[in-house]
Scaffold this motif. Structure first.
Motif, PDB file in Angstrom:
ATOM      1  N   GLY A  44      35.027  10.023  37.880  1.00 21.74           N
ATOM      2  CA  GLY A  44      33.999  11.063  37.715  1.00 21.74           C
ATOM      3  C   GLY A  44      32.657  10.565  38.225  1.00 21.74           C
ATOM      4  O   GLY A  44      31.912  11.294  38.900  1.00 21.74           O
ATOM      5  N   GLN A  45      32.324   9.319  37.942  1.00 20.39           N
ATOM      6  CA  GLN A  45      31.052   8.752  38.427  1.00 20.39           C
ATOM      7  C   GLN A  45      31.004   8.715  39.954  1.00 20.39           C
ATOM      8  O   GLN A  45      29.942   8.756  40.554  1.00 20.39           O
ATOM      9  N   MET A  46      32.179   8.648  40.548  1.00 23.56           N
ATOM     10  CA  MET A  46      32.239   8.514  42.011  1.00 23.56           C
ATOM     11  C   MET A  46      32.315   9.872  42.718  1.00 23.56           C
ATOM     12  O   MET A  46      32.541   9.942  43.913  1.00 23.56           O
ATOM     13  N   ASN A  47      32.115  10.914  41.926  1.00 22.87           N
ATOM     14  CA  ASN A  47      32.243  12.267  42.460  1.00 22.87           C
ATOM     15  C   ASN A  47      30.864  12.928  42.589  1.00 22.87           C
ATOM     16  O   ASN A  47      30.083  12.946  41.646  1.00 22.87           O
ATOM     17  N   LEU A  48      30.603  13.473  43.762  1.00 18.59           N
ATOM     18  CA  LEU A  48      29.287  14.071  44.047  1.00 18.59           C
ATOM     19  C   LEU A  48      29.454  15.503  44.543  1.00 18.59           C
ATOM     20  O   LEU A  48      29.586  15.737  45.747  1.00 18.59           O
ATOM     21  N   PRO A  49      29.472  16.475  43.651  1.00 17.94           N
ATOM     22  CA  PRO A  49      29.572  17.869  44.107  1.00 17.94           C
ATOM     23  C   PRO A  49      28.205  18.439  44.497  1.00 17.94           C
ATOM     24  O   PRO A  49      27.168  17.912  44.112  1.00 17.94           O
ATOM     25  N   THR A  50      28.226  19.522  45.257  1.00 19.57           N
ATOM     26  CA  THR A  50      26.971  20.170  45.643  1.00 19.57           C
ATOM     27  C   THR A  50      26.642  21.310  44.686  1.00 19.57           C
ATOM     28  O   THR A  50      27.530  22.024  44.232  1.00 19.57           O
ATOM     29  N   GLY A  51      25.360  21.445  44.451  1.00 25.07           N
ATOM     30  CA  GLY A  51      24.914  22.536  43.594  1.00 25.07           C
ATOM     31  C   GLY A  51      24.841  23.846  44.345  1.00 25.07           C
ATOM     32  O   GLY A  51      24.717  24.912  43.765  1.00 25.07           O
ATOM     33  N   GLY A  52      24.899  23.765  45.656  1.00 22.89           N
ATOM     34  CA  GLY A  52      25.004  24.986  46.445  1.00 22.89           C
ATOM     35  C   GLY A  52      23.685  25.620  46.834  1.00 22.89           C
ATOM     36  O   GLY A  52      23.677  26.668  47.473  1.00 22.89           O
ATOM     37  N   ASP A  53      22.542  25.000  46.500  1.00 26.05           N
ATOM     38  CA  ASP A  53      21.292  25.604  46.957  1.00 26.05           C
ATOM     39  C   ASP A  53      21.139  25.438  48.472  1.00 26.05           C
ATOM     40  O   ASP A  53      20.341  26.109  49.114  1.00 26.05           O
ATOM     41  N   LEU A  54      21.887  24.520  49.020  1.00 27.05           N
ATOM     42  CA  LEU A  54      21.915  24.344  50.469  1.00 27.05           C
ATOM     43  C   LEU A  54      23.251  23.722  50.812  1.00 27.05           C
ATOM     44  O   LEU A  54      23.625  22.704  50.243  1.00 27.05           O
ATOM     45  N   GLU A  55      24.014  24.338  51.699  1.00 29.31           N
ATOM     46  CA  GLU A  55      25.297  23.751  52.076  1.00 29.31           C
ATOM     47  C   GLU A  55      25.318  23.470  53.562  1.00 29.31           C
ATOM     48  O   GLU A  55      24.882  24.275  54.360  1.00 29.31           O
ATOM     49  N   THR A  56      25.859  22.328  53.927  1.00 30.13           N
ATOM     50  CA  THR A  56      25.878  21.976  55.345  1.00 30.13           C
ATOM     51  C   THR A  56      27.307  21.894  55.871  1.00 30.13           C
ATOM     52  O   THR A  56      27.556  21.305  56.897  1.00 30.13           O
ATOM     53  N   GLY A  57      28.224  22.460  55.137  1.00 33.56           N
ATOM     54  CA  GLY A  57      29.611  22.491  55.607  1.00 33.56           C
ATOM     55  C   GLY A  57      30.290  23.670  54.951  1.00 33.56           C
ATOM     56  O   GLY A  57      29.659  24.456  54.233  1.00 33.56           O
ATOM     57  N   THR A  58      31.586  23.789  55.159  1.00 30.82           N
ATOM     58  CA  THR A  58      32.282  24.954  54.631  1.00 30.82           C
ATOM     59  C   THR A  58      32.692  24.769  53.166  1.00 30.82           C
ATOM     60  O   THR A  58      33.056  25.722  52.494  1.00 30.82           O
ATOM     61  N   ILE A  59      32.637  23.535  52.695  1.00 27.31           N
ATOM     62  CA  ILE A  59      33.064  23.268  51.314  1.00 27.31           C
ATOM     63  C   ILE A  59      32.011  23.771  50.331  1.00 27.31           C
ATOM     64  O   ILE A  59      30.823  23.518  50.489  1.00 27.31           O
ATOM     65  N   LYS A  60      32.458  24.478  49.302  1.00 29.23           N
ATOM     66  CA  LYS A  60      31.546  24.907  48.238  1.00 29.23           C
ATOM     67  C   LYS A  60      32.135  24.430  46.917  1.00 29.23           C
ATOM     68  O   LYS A  60      33.336  24.510  46.710  1.00 29.23           O
ATOM     69  N   ASN A  61      31.295  23.915  46.059  1.00 28.69           N
ATOM     70  CA  ASN A  61      31.775  23.483  44.742  1.00 28.69           C
ATOM     71  C   ASN A  61      31.248  24.450  43.701  1.00 28.69           C
ATOM     72  O   ASN A  61      30.140  24.945  43.810  1.00 28.69           O
ATOM     73  N   SER A  62      32.062  24.712  42.677  1.00 30.16           N
ATOM     74  CA  SER A  62      31.562  25.612  41.634  1.00 30.16           C
ATOM     75  C   SER A  62      31.862  25.018  40.265  1.00 30.16           C
ATOM     76  O   SER A  62      32.517  23.982  40.140  1.00 30.16           O
ATOM     77  N   GLY A  63      31.383  25.696  39.242  1.00 24.13           N
ATOM     78  CA  GLY A  63      31.667  25.253  37.875  1.00 24.13           C
ATOM     79  C   GLY A  63      31.021  23.917  37.542  1.00 24.13           C
ATOM     80  O   GLY A  63      31.599  23.064  36.871  1.00 24.13           O
ATOM     81  N   MET A  64      29.781  23.746  38.015  1.00 21.40           N
ATOM     82  CA  MET A  64      29.091  22.460  37.860  1.00 21.40           C
ATOM     83  C   MET A  64      28.928  22.033  36.396  1.00 21.40           C
ATOM     84  O   MET A  64      29.270  20.901  36.037  1.00 21.40           O
ATOM     85  N   SER A  65      28.444  22.943  35.561  1.00 22.03           N
ATOM     86  CA  SER A  65      28.171  22.551  34.166  1.00 22.03           C
ATOM     87  C   SER A  65      29.449  22.084  33.480  1.00 22.03           C
ATOM     88  O   SER A  65      29.465  21.069  32.777  1.00 22.03           O
ATOM     89  N   GLU A  66      30.509  22.827  33.698  1.00 23.40           N
ATOM     90  CA  GLU A  66      31.769  22.483  33.048  1.00 23.40           C
ATOM     91  C   GLU A  66      32.274  21.125  33.539  1.00 23.40           C
ATOM     92  O   GLU A  66      32.740  20.292  32.759  1.00 23.40           O
ATOM     93  N   ALA A  67      32.165  20.916  34.840  1.00 31.10           N
ATOM     94  CA  ALA A  67      32.621  19.640  35.405  1.00 31.10           C
ATOM     95  C   ALA A  67      31.807  18.484  34.826  1.00 31.10           C
ATOM     96  O   ALA A  67      32.353  17.413  34.525  1.00 31.10           O
TER      97      ALA A  67
END
Ligand code: BGC
Length: 755
Positions: A44-67
């Motif tokens: 988990g510490q090694m995981n860096l999701p994006t909050g989505g205020d700016l995306e520079t690729g096609t990947i989108k991450n969601s459910g930030m708070s829960e994660a």
């Protein structure tokens, strides 16, 4: 949760050690913490999701708070606003078993809300203190809004004007690039990130991303070790030597292996040879992209990335979702996970987040320290120093005294187009345009009339692609031109604000035609036909082919993308309040066919020493000269500098000795001004072929009109070192040329021998 709360008993144990070093304290702290972590929590510490205020690729991450609640997140990127960040940090710290704070990343590349010129422009100041100052202000603003980690500096050496990301770096020279790289780190990290306005830097993109083949973004790159070590590596290493906390691997391949999975690069070289002790983060979805690269599916890519030395996975979730199985199957030893997790925890420790997870969540700072009058003043002053005066026939500039000014062009009054790449997070409604800047500065001293003059491109779709998320309202091209001609006819001087719009450089913005876009060129042709003086104020994020403009207009002031205060800064220079002093750090070609072109090229066995016309069987072109249009180091001033004869202290320099070079420089014009005196060397014969010239020193001196400054340099054997065929860093005895002058193509030469 504070450090003592997480640590409990072990803190007591540690404080009882005799004079424990900071590292020992940190080690003990992290040992204790990791002792409580499950494998999944480490991942988990090694995981860096994006909050989505700016995306520079096609990947989108969601459910930030829960994660975060599930302890599956070590850091977040591109979430804007202290309130939002505070809420996420609160979940991490107060609603999880371990309470480990998040590291909060963002692309604060040339400012946060007070935007400075694009990095390529910043490098043209040749002033590391200014670079450091801009980075300091950027860190202050970003940290006031919750950010603890910036994905900057980008220090990829680039020699290819087609590549849009040339805008983000410090140009083509490794020596200057290294000084600039270190200056950014100092600016961002301040006093080792102790204070709450100091953030962690992340040098990128490791490595060689600037050599993307054919200038096409995300393409592979392939080069010899000789070239890597001698031409491309230094700025990354300078960042490591300056104590950078993190490094981002690049999208491209290195020796056929995606950088993110390249063990030689990320471990043997970076940690083994250079002693880097921070952490390595991937670029956006680099692990996932190894599949498209034709290298490995996500499972294998995650394993390979980890084993190569990658610590944090930006947005793929490969580490989080693949690594438990890999550990269980024996493909990865948990110790390798531990290493990566530890490095991330160390970074958080060094940032002081365990002491105070809310160190960067001060809502008062967010209200009082961002986009302040003081920061904007600094940005305006710095911006003016990045402009490069490329041409100034008959001293048409400055414009002081001209009564009727026509300001024409699609870049003249576009608030959303002043800042260039990586400035999407900032509100553009306060950005100053050229029209506003000139109006404010001129008051009623002169009349200024404006017309847009043309669209960016004739073709609507091309324009849409070029402007991207910052569209410019299109008009009817004929009507725009007609209006512009009427305005121009009633003027004494025409100022044409033309060039690229913001989104035409930066990420995913490669071009094969590097001229001013067609509709604007057509506009210029019409304006020139009026026979009035035409001054081009050039907006660009890359070197352009300005061959036509150089022949046909009177003056060219290259203002790059100068940031939120660009309009006022441009007015300062156009009207002579500031004397321009920028010097190019990237070569401007005569045509795109010359690209890649750079000043420090190797001498071939058949050099083109004539550069006037075609000669068969030498290294040149049938249809183009070999030399550049505007060389590295070039830039004019409103005053004139004359160089006297250079002298050197000795013609024979022992290995342990030194050589002094001096040259008198006189300001013979009518204004005070800055001159950047440059020193180059050439190693005539070496173990591997060396460049025809290499920058080894420079001094930016302020010389009052009529005054002479004796500029001196000192050379030692260290300045003459290079990586030889065995990749040893050595200085070879033998013949050298030493050169001084105002730019890389206008130099006096003396010879000396290193004994
Ligand atoms: C870019 C990086 C950037 C990252 C995060 C990527 O697409 O290559 O430079 O830091 O996105 O926004």
């Amino acid at each position: 949760m504070s450090k003592s709360l997480i640590l409990g008993v072990s803190l007591l144990l540690c404080t009882s050690c005799s004079t424990p070093s900071v590292d020992k304290e940190m080690d003990a702290y992290i040992d204790a913490l990791m002792g409580k972590m499950t494998l999944r929590e480490k991942l988990g510490q090694m995981n860096l999701p994006t909050g989505g205020d700016l995306e520079t690729g096609t990947i989108k991450n969601s459910g930030m708070s829960e994660a975060i609640r599930k302890q599956e997140v070590g850091g977040i990127l591109n979430v804007k606003g202290v309130e939002k960040i505070y809420q996420l940090q609160r979940i991490a710290v107060e609603e999880t078993k371990l309470g480990i704070p998040l590291i909060v990343g963002a692309d604060v590349v040339h400012g946060y809300e007070t935007i400075f010129p694009i990095p390529l422009a910043m490098s043209c100041t040749w002033d590391t203190m200014l670079v450091q100052k801009a980075a300091r202000i950027a860190a202050t603003e970003a940290s006031a809004d919750g950010v603890s980690w910036t994905y900057s500096p980008m220090v990829d050496i680039c020699k290819d004007a087609r590549w849009g990301r040339i805008a983000e770096g410090g140009g083509e020279d490794p020596y200057l690039g290294s000084l600039i790289s270190a200056a950014y780190i100092k600016g961002y990290q301040g006093e080792a990130m102790k204070n709450n306005d100091e953030i962690m830097a992340c040098v990128k993109h490791f490595a060689f991303y600037g050599a993307s083949e054919a200038g096409r973004d995300y393409n592979i790159c392939d080069m010899s070790r000789n070239r890597m070590y001698n031409d491309y590596m230094m700025p990354y290493k300078a960042a490591v030597d300056a104590g950078v906390g993190s490094i981002m691997s690049s999208f491209n391949t290195v020796d056929g292996i995606p950088a993110t999975a390249n063990k030689w690069l990320l471990t043997d070289l970076l940690r083994g040879e250079w002693g880097f002790d921070g952490f390595v983060v991937t670029d956006y979805n680099s692990i996932g992209e190894m599949r498209s690269h034709g290298y490995a599916d996500i499972k294998e890519a995650s394993v390979k990335a980890l084993l190569a030395g990658t610590d944090m996975d930006m947005v793929t979730h490969g580490f989080l979702n693949q690594m438990e199985e890999a550990v269980n199957n024996g493909l990865v030893d948990e110790k390798d996970v531990d290493k990566a997790c530890r490095r991330i925890l160390e970074a958080k420790y060094n940032l002081g987040l365990f002491d105070n997870p809310y160190k960067y969540c001060d809502s008062i700072r967010a209200k009082t320290e961002i986009f302040t009058a003081e920061n904007r003043k600094a940005a305006r002053e710095i911006a003016a120093q990045t402009f490069v005066l490329l041409k100034n026939e008959n001293e048409i500039l400055p414009l002081d005294g001209k009564k009727r000014i026509a300001l024409i062009g699609p870049m003249a009054d576009q608030q959303n187009n002043m800042c260039g790449t990586w400035s999407m997070g900032c509100p553009t409604d306060k950005h100053v345009t050229v029209l506003q800047g000139l109006k404010t500065a001129l008051g009623d001293k002169a009349t200024i009339r404006y017309a847009k003059g043309s669209n960016i491109y004739f073709d609507e779709q091309t324009e849409k692609d070029a402007t991207g998320v910052r569209p410019i309202k299109r008009g009817d091209n004929k009507a725009l031109l007609k209006e512009a001609m009427t305005v121009a006819q009633a003027s004494d001087v025409i100022v044409a604000a033309v060039g690229e719009c913001s989104e035409m450089s930066g990420e995913s913005a490669s071009r094969t035609q590097i001229q001013i876009p067609d509709a604007q060129r057509a506009l210029l042709e019409q304006l020139v036909s009026l026979g009035k003086p035409v001054v081009v104020v050039l907006f660009t994020g890359r070197p352009l082919d300005l061959t036509w403009e150089t022949t046909n207009v009177d003056a060219i002031l290259n203002v790059w993308f100068a940031g939120s205060e660009a309009g006022d800064a441009i007015a300062d220079v156009l009207l002579g309040k500031v004397n321009p002093s920028g010097r190019l750090t990237t070569t401007f070609p005569r045509s795109v066919g010359q690209v890649p072109i750079y000043y420090n090229s190797m001498r071939t066995g058949r050099p083109d020493d004539v550069d006037k016309h075609f000669n068969r069987f030498v290294s040149n072109y049938i249809d183009e000269r070999t030399s550049s249009l505007y060389p590295f180091g070039y830039g004019l001033s409103y005053t004139k500098f004359e160089y006297g004869n250079m002298s050197i202290s000795t013609e024979e320099m022992p290995m342990t000795g030194k050589l002094e070079v001096s040259v008198p420089v006189t300001n013979t014009g009518n204004l005070d001004g800055y001159e950047t005196v440059q020193l180059y060397i050439h190693d005539l014969y070496a173990d591997v072929v060396r460049p025809i010239k290499e920058l080894k020193g420079f001094k930016k001196v302020f010389i009052k009109k009529g005054q002479t400054e004796n500029v001196t340099f000192k050379i030692t054997a260290d300045d003459l070192k290079y990586y030889n065929s065995e990749l040893k860093y050595v200085a070879d005895p033998g013949e050298f040329d030493v050169m001084v002058g105002p730019n890389s193509a206008d130099l006096q030469v003396k010879k000396f021998i290193l004994k």
